[in-house]
Design a protein around this motif. Structure first.
Motif, PDB file in Angstrom:
ATOM      1  N   ALA A   1      61.000  44.124 -89.389  1.00  0.00           N
ATOM      2  CA  ALA A   1      62.190  43.447 -90.409  1.00  0.00           C
ATOM      3  C   ALA A   1      63.228  44.628 -90.878  1.00  0.00           C
ATOM      4  O   ALA A   1      62.362  45.558 -90.502  1.00  0.00           O
ATOM      5  N   TYR A   2      64.574  43.726 -92.125  1.00  0.00           N
ATOM      6  CA  TYR A   2      64.937  44.608 -92.479  1.00  0.00           C
ATOM      7  C   TYR A   2      65.169  44.423 -93.477  1.00  0.00           C
ATOM      8  O   TYR A   2      65.672  43.192 -94.001  1.00  0.00           O
ATOM      9  N   GLY A   3      64.250  44.854 -95.025  1.00  0.00           N
ATOM     10  CA  GLY A   3      64.982  43.972 -96.419  1.00  0.00           C
ATOM     11  C   GLY A   3      66.272  43.810 -96.454  1.00  0.00           C
ATOM     12  O   GLY A   3      67.039  42.583 -96.795  1.00  0.00           O
ATOM     13  N   ILE A   4      67.643  45.089 -96.295  1.00  0.00           N
ATOM     14  CA  ILE A   4      68.712  44.615 -96.329  1.00  0.00           C
ATOM     15  C   ILE A   4      68.797  45.384 -95.174  1.00  0.00           C
ATOM     16  O   ILE A   4      68.987  46.480 -94.941  1.00  0.00           O
ATOM     17  N   SER A   5      70.743  44.826 -94.942  1.00  0.00           N
ATOM     18  CA  SER A   5      71.185  45.520 -93.855  1.00  0.00           C
ATOM     19  C   SER A   5      72.704  45.155 -94.296  1.00  0.00           C
ATOM     20  O   SER A   5      72.857  43.324 -94.538  1.00  0.00           O
ATOM     21  N   ALA A   6      73.710  46.206 -93.885  1.00  0.00           N
ATOM     22  CA  ALA A   6      75.065  45.975 -94.547  1.00  0.00           C
ATOM     23  C   ALA A   6      75.344  46.596 -93.606  1.00  0.00           C
ATOM     24  O   ALA A   6      75.294  47.544 -93.242  1.00  0.00           O
ATOM     25  N   ILE A   7      76.947  46.033 -94.112  1.00  0.00           N
ATOM     26  CA  ILE A   7      78.157  47.074 -93.421  1.00  0.00           C
ATOM     27  C   ILE A   7      79.258  46.719 -94.623  1.00  0.00           C
ATOM     28  O   ILE A   7      79.485  45.650 -95.214  1.00  0.00           O
ATOM     29  N   GLY A   8      79.744  47.944 -95.266  1.00  0.00           N
ATOM     30  CA  GLY A   8      81.101  48.453 -96.219  1.00  0.00           C
ATOM     31  C   GLY A   8      80.747  47.609 -97.322  1.00  0.00           C
ATOM     32  O   GLY A   8      81.153  46.893 -98.155  1.00  0.00           O
ATOM     33  N   ALA A   9      79.074  48.000 -97.874  1.00  0.00           N
ATOM     34  CA  ALA A   9      78.117  47.140 -99.059  1.00  0.00           C
ATOM     35  C   ALA A   9      78.162  47.928-100.265  1.00  0.00           C
ATOM     36  O   ALA A   9      77.704  48.917 -99.527  1.00  0.00           O
ATOM     37  N   THR A  10      78.204  47.435-101.708  1.00  0.00           N
ATOM     38  CA  THR A  10      77.351  48.114-103.063  1.00  0.00           C
ATOM     39  C   THR A  10      75.830  47.655-103.121  1.00  0.00           C
ATOM     40  O   THR A  10      75.423  46.357-103.072  1.00  0.00           O
ATOM     41  N   ILE A  11      75.130  48.023-102.782  1.00  0.00           N
ATOM     42  CA  ILE A  11      72.975  47.809-102.131  1.00  0.00           C
ATOM     43  C   ILE A  11      72.892  48.782-104.002  1.00  0.00           C
ATOM     44  O   ILE A  11      72.867  50.047-104.020  1.00  0.00           O
TER      45      ILE A  11
END
Length: 321
Positions: free
Chosen positions: A189-199
């Protein structure tokens, strides 16, 4: 890579999928037929409350229990609330809440989606918040946006034992993903997966298990900024706490990033022009690495360690304790 001491646009994301057992549907079998006489009144017990999401103007209220999600993907400027004690349980490839732009959606109850489904989905300028629970099936996602300027917040619990799941998935520009609650996905799994984001993570993210393989607590493609003051853990064999796969990412860690499985990597870098500043702890698994990069072609990466690296760091075929 230099070390000092002291975005491409995607509208879909493919996650690994494995076979999962289908949920058995309940059936009701009467033991024997019965006859009502004209002079007999029988009070039948009420079954579980079933209520769809009801819209009144720009307000949508979901109460009771329903197997029907809200939205067609075209709704704008609505306020959607799943009430405390309410639930939306939808099947494979379905969405519990599916809207377009400018919406606010809050889950205070329980959302369950089948294989390939999504708990909340939108395009631009949406604010999605989970204060309750969201459970995605195999290949499913809790919150997904393929657009710009959205805010995804988990202050509750996102959990699943299925493979190929993801918690928060913002794909676009100007998006924000916030976890102050718990994301626990024990399959691949992936907890958070992002492009161009503030996490922003101040909560707990755990992916994988001692019997599983791979997965990443946070998976960064291009142009993300991650600030971690909480805990990010990859528990499976070969898992990665923070996987910096793309270019132009900035990671600042003041909490804990850890891999606990065999061969696990605290953080892995395979892209270019990334910046990592560690003020907390980054820990590798048994026979793994705290920081790892094996991309000979990568350039412009910078690592500053003001905290603790537990284990070995590895860069371009050379390992240092």
């Amino acid at each position: 890579m230099t070390s000092t001491n002291g975005a491409a646009r995607m509208t879909t994301i493919n996650l690994p999928v494995s076979r999962a057992k289908a949920r058995p549907e309940r059936s009701l079998t009467l033991a024997a037929p019965f006859v009502l006489s004209l002079t007999t009144v029988v009070a039948m017990p009420a079954g579980p409350a079933v209520a769809a999401c009801v819209q009144s103007g720009s307000t949508v209220t979901c109460s009771g229990a329903t197997n029907t999600g809200f939205g067609t993907g075209a709704e704008n400027n609505l306020a959607v609330t799943v009430q405390s004690g309410a639930s939306i349980d939808v099947g494979n490839a379905q969405k519990a809440i599916d809207v377009d732009s400018g919406n606010t959606a809050i889950n205070n109850g329980a959302i369950v989606v089948g294989n390939g489904g999504k708990g909340m989905q939108g395009i631009n300028n949406n604010v999605f918040t989970n204060n309750g629970t969201i459970t995605p099936g195999t290949g499913g996602m809790a919150m997904y946006v393929a657009g710009n300027n959205n805010i995804l917040t988990n202050a509750g619990t996102i959990s699943s034992t299925a493979d190929g799941t993801a918690g928060l998935v913002p794909i676009g520009a100007g998006n924000t993903a916030i976890n102050s609650g718990t994301i626990s996905l024990t399959g691949l799994a992936y907890g958070i997966s992002a492009i161009g984001a503030t996490i922003l993570n101040s909560g707990t993210i755990t992916v994988g298990s001692s019997t599983g393989t791979m997965g990443a607590g946070v998976f960064l493609l291009d142009g993300n900024t991650l600030t971690n003051t909480g805990t990010i853990t990859a528990a499976s064999t070969g898992g990665v706490g923070v996987d910096i796969s793309g270019d132009g990412n900035t990671v600042t860690n003041s909490g804990l990033i850890a891999a606990t499985g065999a061969g696990g990597l605290g953080s892995a870098i395979s892209g270019q022009n990334n910046t990592v500043v560690n003020n907390g702890t980054i820990r590798g698994g048994t026979n793994g690495y705290s920081l790892f990069s094996s991309n000979f072609l990568a350039s412009g990466n910078s690592i500053t360690n003001n905290g603790t690296l537990t284990g070995v760091s590895h860069s371009w075929g050379r390992a240092t304790a």
